[in-house]
Design a protein around this motif. Sequence first.
Motif, PDB file in Angstrom:
ATOM      1  N   ARG A 158       0.843  -1.180   0.000  1.00  0.00           N
ATOM      2  CA  ARG A 158       0.000   0.000   0.000  1.00  0.00           C
ATOM      3  C   ARG A 158       0.889   1.245   0.000  1.00  0.00           C
ATOM      4  O   ARG A 158       2.025   1.189   0.454  1.00  0.00           O
ATOM      5  CB  ARG A 158      -0.884   0.061   1.254  1.00  0.00           C
ATOM      6  CG  ARG A 158      -1.853  -1.083   1.433  1.00  0.00           C
ATOM      7  CD  ARG A 158      -2.653  -0.877   2.711  1.00  0.00           C
ATOM      8  NE  ARG A 158      -3.560  -1.975   3.006  1.00  0.00           N
ATOM      9  CZ  ARG A 158      -4.780  -2.101   2.510  1.00  0.00           C
ATOM     10  NH1 ARG A 158      -5.233  -1.167   1.679  1.00  0.00           N
ATOM     11  NH2 ARG A 158      -5.547  -3.129   2.830  1.00  0.00           N
ATOM     12  N   ARG A 159       0.336   2.347  -0.461  1.00  0.00           N
ATOM     13  CA  ARG A 159       1.071   3.616  -0.393  1.00  0.00           C
ATOM     14  C   ARG A 159       1.179   4.084   1.049  1.00  0.00           C
ATOM     15  O   ARG A 159       2.212   4.605   1.467  1.00  0.00           O
ATOM     16  CB  ARG A 159       0.369   4.680  -1.237  1.00  0.00           C
ATOM     17  CG  ARG A 159       0.470   4.437  -2.733  1.00  0.00           C
ATOM     18  CD  ARG A 159      -0.134   5.593  -3.504  1.00  0.00           C
ATOM     19  NE  ARG A 159      -0.012   5.396  -4.953  1.00  0.00           N
ATOM     20  CZ  ARG A 159      -0.460   6.249  -5.866  1.00  0.00           C
ATOM     21  NH1 ARG A 159      -1.069   7.365  -5.471  1.00  0.00           N
ATOM     22  NH2 ARG A 159      -0.312   5.988  -7.142  1.00  0.00           N
ATOM     23  N   THR A 160       0.100   3.951   1.788  1.00  0.00           N
ATOM     24  CA  THR A 160       0.092   4.293   3.215  1.00  0.00           C
ATOM     25  C   THR A 160      -0.633   3.194   3.973  1.00  0.00           C
ATOM     26  O   THR A 160      -1.517   2.533   3.433  1.00  0.00           O
ATOM     27  CB  THR A 160      -0.627   5.638   3.459  1.00  0.00           C
ATOM     28  OG1 THR A 160      -1.971   5.554   2.948  1.00  0.00           O
ATOM     29  CG2 THR A 160       0.104   6.790   2.775  1.00  0.00           C
TER      30      THR A 160
END
Length: 201
Positions: free
Chosen positions: A195-197
């Motif tokens: 995930r990106r964050t």
Amino acid sequence: MPQSRTDALRQETPVPRPAPDGLPAAERACRKELRKLGVKFKESPAVAAPGGCSLPFPIEVARLSRAIRIESPATLDCGTVLAAARFFQTAGMTLAEKHFGTGIATVEQASGYVCRPINGADDLSQHAFGKALDVSGVVLADGTQIEVRDHGGRGEAARFLKDLRAAACGPFSTVLGPGTDAHHADHFHFDIKERRTPYCR
């Protein structure tokens, strides 16, 4: 005869070669790190199931360190085991000492690899790739049992569980638990989905 585009790409793109033991270099490096951390594990047969569930290089883990066992042994992707070992050896132990003055002896797991979709959805769960670990509780070195279902209560156990959950956000990319939905009322779901964050609820 002119060289085809496919042949040209094959020449340009390096093909990862398995080590003599059949494991890719990244898998060998992961296992090497587990051994440094004192993790006890053994190799398991590759898994491929209808519908896309896949775990090509699984391991069965019995201890997350020399001091922390996992009950019962879980079949997981090596990267998931590494994330869990690092987390419980550091943040987990630190928080147990802070709240109770003793360490964690056992992590009680509720689920490792399972070929199934996300609850209420069509997409496969990270469990289907061995990249998720569900934790229902821990047992401290003094024998005290702490269950995740007590997360919403009062007292030191509830405060410890809330701190543990918060600390897991980052080491794991997904953190779910009591209050997320009915499916997670009695355990923490930790996974390492890319995930990106981090997604923590």
